[in-house]
Design a protein around this motif. Structure first.
Motif, PDB file in Angstrom:
ATOM      1  N   ALA A 165     -37.582  -0.910   8.498  1.00 59.37           N
ATOM      2  CA  ALA A 165     -36.091  -0.182   8.691  1.00 59.37           C
ATOM      3  C   ALA A 165     -35.110  -1.064   8.620  1.00 59.37           C
ATOM      4  O   ALA A 165     -34.044  -0.746   8.186  1.00 59.37           O
ATOM      5  CB  ALA A 165     -36.299   0.663  10.249  1.00 59.37           C
ATOM      6  N   ASN A 197     -46.020   5.675  -1.313  1.00 59.89           N
ATOM      7  CA  ASN A 197     -46.368   6.483  -0.131  1.00 59.89           C
ATOM      8  C   ASN A 197     -46.824   5.600   1.022  1.00 59.89           C
ATOM      9  O   ASN A 197     -47.467   6.146   1.975  1.00 59.89           O
ATOM     10  CB  ASN A 197     -47.743   7.175  -0.649  1.00 59.89           C
ATOM     11  N   PHE A 201     -48.979   2.890   6.183  1.00 56.41           N
ATOM     12  CA  PHE A 201     -48.566   4.019   6.137  1.00 56.41           C
ATOM     13  C   PHE A 201     -47.996   4.475   7.523  1.00 56.41           C
ATOM     14  O   PHE A 201     -47.012   5.133   7.849  1.00 56.41           O
ATOM     15  CB  PHE A 201     -49.097   5.173   5.447  1.00 56.41           C
ATOM     16  N   ASP A 202     -48.965   4.054   8.660  1.00 57.26           N
ATOM     17  CA  ASP A 202     -48.655   4.297   9.987  1.00 57.26           C
ATOM     18  C   ASP A 202     -47.978   3.510  10.890  1.00 57.26           C
ATOM     19  O   ASP A 202     -48.046   3.620  12.151  1.00 57.26           O
ATOM     20  CB  ASP A 202     -50.026   4.628  10.651  1.00 57.26           C
ATOM     21  N   SER A 203     -47.206   2.520  10.459  1.00 58.52           N
ATOM     22  CA  SER A 203     -46.695   1.663  10.882  1.00 58.52           C
ATOM     23  C   SER A 203     -45.385   2.159  11.765  1.00 58.52           C
ATOM     24  O   SER A 203     -44.588   2.897  10.905  1.00 58.52           O
ATOM     25  CB  SER A 203     -46.352   0.091  10.231  1.00 58.52           C
ATOM     26  N   TYR A 204     -44.841   1.773  12.884  1.00 58.39           N
ATOM     27  CA  TYR A 204     -43.720   2.314  13.354  1.00 58.39           C
ATOM     28  C   TYR A 204     -42.266   1.274  12.564  1.00 58.39           C
ATOM     29  O   TYR A 204     -41.185   1.893  12.852  1.00 58.39           O
ATOM     30  CB  TYR A 204     -43.344   1.503  14.707  1.00 58.39           C
ATOM     31  N   ALA A 205     -42.439   0.523  11.586  1.00 57.29           N
ATOM     32  CA  ALA A 205     -41.519  -0.346  11.099  1.00 57.29           C
ATOM     33  C   ALA A 205     -41.306  -0.068   9.511  1.00 57.29           C
ATOM     34  O   ALA A 205     -40.421  -0.544   9.197  1.00 57.29           O
ATOM     35  CB  ALA A 205     -41.709  -1.876  11.378  1.00 57.29           C
ATOM     36  N   THR A 206     -42.391   0.533   8.645  1.00 58.20           N
ATOM     37  CA  THR A 206     -42.253   0.557   7.374  1.00 58.20           C
ATOM     38  C   THR A 206     -42.009   2.116   6.954  1.00 58.20           C
ATOM     39  O   THR A 206     -42.414   2.829   7.374  1.00 58.20           O
ATOM     40  CB  THR A 206     -43.605   0.015   6.874  1.00 58.20           C
ATOM     41  N   MET A 207     -41.164   2.061   5.966  1.00 59.59           N
ATOM     42  CA  MET A 207     -40.970   3.235   5.102  1.00 59.59           C
ATOM     43  C   MET A 207     -41.982   3.855   4.445  1.00 59.59           C
ATOM     44  O   MET A 207     -43.156   2.769   4.047  1.00 59.59           O
ATOM     45  CB  MET A 207     -40.012   2.840   3.975  1.00 59.59           C
ATOM     46  N   THR A 208     -42.227   5.029   4.333  1.00 53.89           N
ATOM     47  CA  THR A 208     -43.476   5.628   3.679  1.00 53.89           C
ATOM     48  C   THR A 208     -42.995   6.040   2.222  1.00 53.89           C
ATOM     49  O   THR A 208     -43.784   5.669   1.224  1.00 53.89           O
ATOM     50  CB  THR A 208     -44.138   6.662   4.188  1.00 53.89           C
ATOM     51  N   PRO A 221     -47.749   4.375  17.096  1.00 52.62           N
ATOM     52  CA  PRO A 221     -47.045   4.007  15.813  1.00 52.62           C
ATOM     53  C   PRO A 221     -47.035   5.196  14.987  1.00 52.62           C
ATOM     54  O   PRO A 221     -46.226   5.569  13.931  1.00 52.62           O
ATOM     55  CB  PRO A 221     -47.736   3.114  15.673  1.00 52.62           C
ATOM     56  N   GLU A 222     -48.369   5.952  14.773  1.00 54.01           N
ATOM     57  CA  GLU A 222     -48.362   6.991  13.832  1.00 54.01           C
ATOM     58  C   GLU A 222     -47.599   7.764  14.018  1.00 54.01           C
ATOM     59  O   GLU A 222     -47.038   8.578  13.112  1.00 54.01           O
ATOM     60  CB  GLU A 222     -50.176   7.544  13.645  1.00 54.01           C
ATOM     61  N   TYR A 270     -45.002   8.070  15.733  1.00 54.58           N
ATOM     62  CA  TYR A 270     -43.487   7.678  15.492  1.00 54.58           C
ATOM     63  C   TYR A 270     -43.038   7.632  14.018  1.00 54.58           C
ATOM     64  O   TYR A 270     -42.102   8.081  13.510  1.00 54.58           O
ATOM     65  CB  TYR A 270     -43.329   6.494  16.126  1.00 54.58           C
ATOM     66  N   SER A 271     -44.097   7.014  13.266  1.00 59.93           N
ATOM     67  CA  SER A 271     -43.962   6.942  11.722  1.00 59.93           C
ATOM     68  C   SER A 271     -43.787   8.384  11.329  1.00 59.93           C
ATOM     69  O   SER A 271     -42.897   8.630  10.141  1.00 59.93           O
ATOM     70  CB  SER A 271     -44.981   6.082  11.122  1.00 59.93           C
ATOM     71  N   ARG A 274     -45.048  11.400   1.963  1.00 56.49           N
ATOM     72  CA  ARG A 274     -45.040  12.320   0.740  1.00 56.49           C
ATOM     73  C   ARG A 274     -46.266  13.335   0.898  1.00 56.49           C
ATOM     74  O   ARG A 274     -47.404  12.747   1.399  1.00 56.49           O
ATOM     75  CB  ARG A 274     -45.246  11.185  -0.507  1.00 56.49           C
TER      76      ARG A 274
END
Lengths: 183, 303, 171
Positions: A73, A101, A106-113, C146-147, C149-150, C157
């Motif tokens: 983010a 993707n 993919f499930d991190s609170y900090a990274t864009m998907t 975290p999932e 939240y994400s 996608r």
């Protein structure tokens, strides 16, 4: 696909697109591990300069924003800043499955998907990591796209700026660059 | 000055641009071969310049815009005074002093514009560029004054003609070898090639003065760079390598010198700016002093 | 016998140690009551442990405690000492160690940001360090998801399968 008046290029635009296609200056936004694939692409083995590509020092001078790897983010705010500093026409290339993707985090609170939610991505390079062969191949595709006038992400960003802005604000709350080292 | 001179000047500008840009492209290829790469097309530099000119650009205030135009105008105006071999757009005006003064307009415009962008990297770059200029100019001008004293002439084509009378041995670089070496080192500094390129260091200060330029402004900057390279290399060709009796001779000499400097540049690392200044004030300045002393008091090398 | 025995003996005489573990020849783990941590650290620093290598926290959610981990290192002997203290998980607060090790400033900010542990006496520790504009619970706590939240913040996608193979199970 229908062609409307907007899609028809004038002659000078075709000539300009030829120049733009064969001189690709890149700003590498090297956040993740993908940056390590760039030196072999640049140096003797794969030699990207023969296609007219080269790294540039600042976003103002660059045509292509190459995002190699994960965006958190915090870095996404800087990327949006960098993208908006670039001069039209500008292109964005997402590099690696992490921009595509979310990759393995993919499930991190900090990274864009997905990057194309926030910036108009013209081309994705899939893989984790993409080898230099894949990079050269995809830049060949990008060159053809620019030559045909198909890489119009920057126009899309201008026309759908509201949508992009909404997505950016939804994920980031506020697009600002301010930290204690720049106070 | 009349219309013919004007047309001649434009033609010379065009020729200088095409020649220097092609040479830059060829040199990029040469460097690539040196690094065992294939390298770009030889006309890659044209593509780069025209692409930059075809892009949009932002402004950072009128100083920024005006500075670029002033720099490009100043440098192009200087380029008109340079004889292209035997061709001269304005005969009788190819004086070193005129060139040195008009060249300063371009340099100041560049410094003004870069500082006007308000970016701290640009300020660092400009201050380094001006420091660098101060470093190479003193030894270079000292040698040039020695030449002017020796031949009682300050005209570029006049000095070149005097050298050509003596054949190959008449070249100033062979008559005054110390001065020739000083001039070549200074030229390396003028062109901003390694080891004296600390002011454009792309990885350290984000290309220095050019940091805020993009699109059309950057295109103009590239044009400016080609013209200033043309002026600086031509100066050395006329002052030390006998100029050119024909256009071809001039072009060959020019290309050889430029390629040589480029090769030297590509095997050297970069000086810090204080190291560069110390170097210029130690070695080339001492050599220039010795050379001028030899010319003025002993008349060595003066026919 | 190993080289850290003398050190441990000395510490045992001065402080109440709950437990000592020797994972390696040059490493000592000390479980200590939180009352004594600051005196222990200042004693160790005076004893040559000049470097604070790490300050971090562990969330033991089942026991309802946070464990703070301090690693100090002695450059002369090459010995690592790891001191652990336990804090209650609800309203976790602890005294800062910045007067002893000023370099702990950034570690304390880090721990405060990611675990929500407050360090009294260090007003700087309330400044955000890594996370900008964070509004949820501190993300390294075990009860943070975290999932979810994400998914809520960063839309994923959606892939449309072009071809779904039919699998026949052969008996």
């Amino acid at each position: 696909m229908t062609t409307n008046a907007k899609d028809v290029r004038k002659t000078w635009e075709k000539i300009a697109d030829y120049f733009r296609a064969h001189s690709i200056w890149m700003k590498w936004y090297c956040t993740g591990c993908g940056a390590i694939e760039m030196p072999p692409t640049m140096t003797s083995r794969f030699d990207m300069e023969r296609l007219g590509m080269g790294p540039m020092a600042t976003p103002r001078q660059a045509d292509v924003l190459l995002i190699t790897g994960y965006l958190s983010a915090k870095t996404l705010r800087r990327v949006i800043y960098s993208y908006e500093q670039m001069q039209d026409p500008k292109y964005v290339v997402g590099f690696g499955s992490c921009t595509l993707n979310g990759g393995i985090y993919f499930d991190s609170y900090a990274t864009m998907t997905r990057l194309d939610h926030y910036l108009p991505v013209d081309l994705y390079i899939a893989g984790c990591m993409p080898r230099p062969e894949a990079i050269m191949n995809s830049f060949d595709t990008l060159i053809k796209m620019i030559e045909k006038g198909e890489a119009k992400g920057w126009k899309h960003y201008q026309e759908n700026h509201e949508w992009y802005r909404r997505n950016q604000l939804h994920s980031l709350k506020e697009v600002y660059v301010k930290d204690e080292f720049h106070e | 000055m009349n219309l013919v001179n004007f047309a001649y000047g434009l033609l010379l500008l065009l020729a200088a641009f095409v020649f220097q840009t092609t040479l830059t492209g060829i040199n990029r290829k040469v460097v690539a071969r040196l690094q065992r790469r294939r390298g770009p097309k030889f006309y890659q530099q044209f593509i780069d310049i025209f692409k930059a000119l075809s892009k949009g650009s932002t402004t950072h205030g009128w100083v920024f815009d005006f500075g670029v135009i002033m720099a490009l105008g100043g440098i192009m105006a200087t380029a008109i005074f340079i004889p292209f071999g035997p061709l001269k757009a304005v005969p009788g005006m190819d004086n070193i002093f005129i060139i040195a003064y008009v060249l300063a307009v371009g340099m100041l415009g560049m410094a003004m514009s870069a500082s006007g962008s308000g970016n701290p990297w640009a300020s660092i770059g400009v201050s380094r560029a001006l420091t660098n200029m101060l470093a190479y100019d003193i030894p270079f001008m000292m040698v040039v004054f020695g030449l002017i004293f020796a031949f009682d002439s300050s005209s570029l084509s006049g000095l070149a003609a005097i050298q050509r009378e003596g054949g190959l041995l008449g070249w100033n670089v062979l008559r005054f070898p110390l001065g020739g070496i000083v001039a070549m080192i200074s030229l390396q500094g003028m062109l901003g090639k390694k080891p004296f390129d600390s002011f454009i260091a792309p990885a350290e200060i984000a290309s220095g003065p050019m940091v805020e330029y993009g699109g059309r402004h950057l295109g103009m900057l590239f044009l400016l760079h080609e013209y200033s390279t043309f002026i600086e290399v031509s100066l050395i060709v006329h002052l030390f390598f006998g100029g050119g009796a024909t256009v071809l001779e001039f072009m060959v000499k020019y290309a050889v010198i430029y390629t040589f400097l480029n090769l030297v540049s590509n095997v050297l690392p970069r000086f810090k700016i204080d190291q560069a200044v110390t170097f210029f004030y130690k070695v080339p300045l001492a050599m220039a002093v010795v050379q001028t002393f030899l010319i003025i008091f002993l008349g060595m090398g003066v026919a | 016998m190993n080289s850290t025995n003398k050190l441990v003996e000395e510490i045992r005489q001065r402080f109440e140690i709950i437990d000592v573990i020797h994972p390696d020849d040059q490493q000592v783990i000390l479980d200590i009551d939180k009352m004594h941590l600051h005196t222990l650290l200042s004693h160790l620093k005076a004893d040559g442990f000049r470097q604070l290598s790490l300050l971090s926290a562990v969330d033991w959610i089942k026991d309802n405690i946070f464990e703070l981990v301090y690693i100090v290192f002695n450059w002369d002997t090459g010995v690592h000492v790891l001191a652990r203290v336990k804090l209650p998980r609800d309203n976790p607060r602890f005294r800062t160690i910045t007067p002893i090790y000023p370099g702990a400033q950034y570690y304390e900010r880090d721990v405060h940001e990611f675990f929500g542990i407050e360090f009294e006496g260090n007003p700087m520790s309330y400044k955000p360090l890594f996370l900008e504009l964070w509004d949820e619970m501190p993300p390294m706590r075990k009860d943070f998801d975290p999932e979810a939240y994400s998914r809520e913040k960063f839309p994923e996608r959606v892939y449309v399968p072009h071809f779904v193979p039919k699998v026949e199970v052969i008996e």
